[in-house]
Motif scaffolding. Structure first.
Motif, PDB file in Angstrom:
ATOM      1  N   LEU A 169       0.843  -1.191   0.000  1.00 29.99           N
ATOM      2  CA  LEU A 169       0.000   0.000   0.000  1.00 29.99           C
ATOM      3  C   LEU A 169       0.877   1.239   0.000  1.00 29.99           C
ATOM      4  CD1 LEU A 169      -2.782  -0.647   2.688  1.00 29.99           C
ATOM      5  CD2 LEU A 169      -3.114  -0.329   0.247  1.00 29.99           C
ATOM      6  N   THR A 170       0.436   2.263  -0.688  1.00 31.54           N
ATOM      7  CA  THR A 170       1.089   3.564  -0.619  1.00 31.54           C
ATOM      8  C   THR A 170       0.396   4.368   0.490  1.00 31.54           C
ATOM      9  OG1 THR A 170      -0.451   4.544  -2.189  1.00 31.54           O
ATOM     10  CG2 THR A 170       1.575   3.549  -3.103  1.00 31.54           C
ATOM     11  N   ALA A 171       0.922   5.541   0.788  1.00 33.51           N
ATOM     12  CA  ALA A 171       0.279   6.411   1.779  1.00 33.51           C
ATOM     13  C   ALA A 171      -1.139   6.770   1.342  1.00 33.51           C
ATOM     14  CB  ALA A 171       1.115   7.668   2.001  1.00 33.51           C
ATOM     15  N   SER A 172      -1.318   7.079   0.056  1.00 30.78           N
ATOM     16  CA  SER A 172      -2.671   7.411  -0.411  1.00 30.78           C
ATOM     17  C   SER A 172      -3.575   6.184  -0.398  1.00 30.78           C
ATOM     18  CB  SER A 172      -2.647   8.071  -1.793  1.00 30.78           C
ATOM     19  OG  SER A 172      -2.135   7.186  -2.757  1.00 30.78           O
ATOM     20  N   GLY A 173      -2.998   5.001  -0.589  1.00 28.57           N
ATOM     21  CA  GLY A 173      -3.774   3.770  -0.486  1.00 28.57           C
ATOM     22  C   GLY A 173      -4.254   3.530   0.933  1.00 28.57           C
ATOM     23  N   ARG A 174      -3.392   3.778   1.907  1.00 30.85           N
ATOM     24  CA  ARG A 174      -3.783   3.644   3.321  1.00 30.85           C
ATOM     25  C   ARG A 174      -4.908   4.624   3.647  1.00 30.85           C
ATOM     26  NH1 ARG A 174      -1.498   0.546   6.577  1.00 30.85           N
ATOM     27  NH2 ARG A 174       0.467  -0.475   6.158  1.00 30.85           N
ATOM     28  N   GLU A 175      -4.776   5.846   3.161  1.00 31.73           N
ATOM     29  CA  GLU A 175      -5.813   6.848   3.398  1.00 31.73           C
ATOM     30  C   GLU A 175      -7.136   6.417   2.759  1.00 31.73           C
ATOM     31  OE1 GLU A 175      -6.948  11.452   2.291  1.00 31.73           O
ATOM     32  OE2 GLU A 175      -4.953  10.711   1.800  1.00 31.73           O
ATOM     33  N   ALA A 176      -7.074   5.995   1.503  1.00 36.35           N
ATOM     34  CA  ALA A 176      -8.289   5.568   0.786  1.00 36.35           C
ATOM     35  C   ALA A 176      -8.951   4.387   1.485  1.00 36.35           C
ATOM     36  CB  ALA A 176      -7.950   5.209  -0.655  1.00 36.35           C
ATOM     37  N   LEU A 177      -8.150   3.435   1.931  1.00 35.07           N
ATOM     38  CA  LEU A 177      -8.700   2.262   2.616  1.00 35.07           C
ATOM     39  C   LEU A 177      -9.356   2.676   3.921  1.00 35.07           C
ATOM     40  CD1 LEU A 177      -9.141  -0.782   2.805  1.00 35.07           C
ATOM     41  CD2 LEU A 177      -6.834  -0.954   3.804  1.00 35.07           C
ATOM     42  N   GLY A 178      -8.714   3.545   4.676  1.00 32.05           N
ATOM     43  CA  GLY A 178      -9.303   4.018   5.933  1.00 32.05           C
ATOM     44  C   GLY A 178     -10.627   4.712   5.715  1.00 32.05           C
ATOM     45  N   VAL A 179     -10.693   5.584   4.708  1.00 34.28           N
ATOM     46  CA  VAL A 179     -11.931   6.298   4.388  1.00 34.28           C
ATOM     47  C   VAL A 179     -13.034   5.296   4.039  1.00 34.28           C
ATOM     48  CG1 VAL A 179     -13.029   7.801   2.652  1.00 34.28           C
ATOM     49  CG2 VAL A 179     -10.844   8.458   3.694  1.00 34.28           C
ATOM     50  N   GLU A 180     -12.708   4.347   3.190  1.00 36.39           N
ATOM     51  CA  GLU A 180     -13.722   3.373   2.751  1.00 36.39           C
ATOM     52  C   GLU A 180     -14.182   2.479   3.893  1.00 36.39           C
ATOM     53  OE1 GLU A 180     -16.342   1.457   0.069  1.00 36.39           O
ATOM     54  OE2 GLU A 180     -15.378   3.410   0.092  1.00 36.39           O
ATOM     55  N   LEU A 181     -13.274   2.023   4.720  1.00 38.53           N
ATOM     56  CA  LEU A 181     -13.665   1.152   5.837  1.00 38.53           C
ATOM     57  C   LEU A 181     -14.493   1.909   6.872  1.00 38.53           C
ATOM     58  CD1 LEU A 181     -10.420  -0.973   6.287  1.00 38.53           C
ATOM     59  CD2 LEU A 181     -12.592  -1.667   5.226  1.00 38.53           C
ATOM     60  N   ARG A 182     -14.173   3.169   7.130  1.00 35.88           N
ATOM     61  CA  ARG A 182     -14.997   3.964   8.050  1.00 35.88           C
ATOM     62  C   ARG A 182     -16.395   4.190   7.469  1.00 35.88           C
ATOM     63  NH1 ARG A 182      -9.926   6.172   9.057  1.00 35.88           N
ATOM     64  NH2 ARG A 182     -10.152   7.820   7.507  1.00 35.88           N
ATOM     65  N   ARG A 183     -16.466   4.413   6.152  1.00 29.52           N
ATOM     66  CA  ARG A 183     -17.772   4.585   5.502  1.00 29.52           C
ATOM     67  C   ARG A 183     -18.599   3.309   5.629  1.00 29.52           C
ATOM     68  NH1 ARG A 183     -20.462   3.238   1.168  1.00 29.52           N
ATOM     69  NH2 ARG A 183     -18.803   1.956   0.361  1.00 29.52           N
ATOM     70  N   MET A 184     -17.952   2.175   5.407  1.00 30.49           N
ATOM     71  CA  MET A 184     -18.647   0.893   5.499  1.00 30.49           C
ATOM     72  C   MET A 184     -19.102   0.610   6.935  1.00 30.49           C
ATOM     73  SD  MET A 184     -16.222  -1.362   2.975  1.00 30.49           S
ATOM     74  CE  MET A 184     -17.198  -2.860   3.043  1.00 30.49           C
ATOM     75  N   ARG A 185     -18.250   0.955   7.915  1.00 30.64           N
ATOM     76  CA  ARG A 185     -18.618   0.752   9.317  1.00 30.64           C
ATOM     77  C   ARG A 185     -19.841   1.591   9.659  1.00 30.64           C
ATOM     78  NH1 ARG A 185     -14.120   2.136  13.393  1.00 30.64           N
ATOM     79  NH2 ARG A 185     -14.558   4.205  12.578  1.00 30.64           N
ATOM     80  N   SER A 186     -19.869   2.835   9.199  1.00 30.04           N
ATOM     81  CA  SER A 186     -20.995   3.713   9.469  1.00 30.04           C
ATOM     82  C   SER A 186     -22.290   3.133   8.887  1.00 30.04           C
ATOM     83  CB  SER A 186     -20.714   5.094   8.877  1.00 30.04           C
ATOM     84  OG  SER A 186     -21.837   5.928   9.005  1.00 30.04           O
TER      85      SER A 186
END
Length: 104
Positions: free
Chosen positions: A75-92
């Motif tokens: 993962l790149t830094a932007s990949g980590r950010e994108a994954l975090g955003v998506e997983l938080r959206r899914m959790r919500s």
């Protein structure tokens, strides 16, 4: 705004690849095996490598130098950010849905 839907039909496989790589660098077969353990479904090589290519094009993952004949990715830094955003959206969404079902 980060949006994995821009990966088209590869968005779900891409998410699974990114989750796999969140644990550290891995080559295609190891990623495929990890996804199979997570989902009980094995992605085909066309799906797997198509999603990997798209993730690279978007800068979410990058290839590392080959080890023997295997090409690891991370993962790149932007990949980590994108994954975090998506997983938080899914959790919500999951919390909201479980609340509405009375299961939370």
């Amino acid at each position: 705004m980060v949006d994995l839907s821009s990966l088209g039909r590869f968005s779900e496989p891409a998410l699974l690849i990114m989750i796999s790589l969140a644990g550290g660098p891995a080559h295609g077969y190891a990623i495929q095996r990890d996804i199979t353990e997570m989902t009980s479904e094995r992605p085909g090589p066309g799906t797997l490598y198509g999603a990997i290519r798209r993730l690279e094009e978007h800068g979410y993952i990058e290839a590392l130098p080959a080890i023997e004949r295997r090409k690891p990715y991370q993962l790149t830094a932007s990949g980590r950010e994108a994954l975090g955003v998506e997983l938080r959206r899914m959790r919500s969404m999951a919390v909201r849905g479980l609340n509405r079902l009375g299961l939370a």
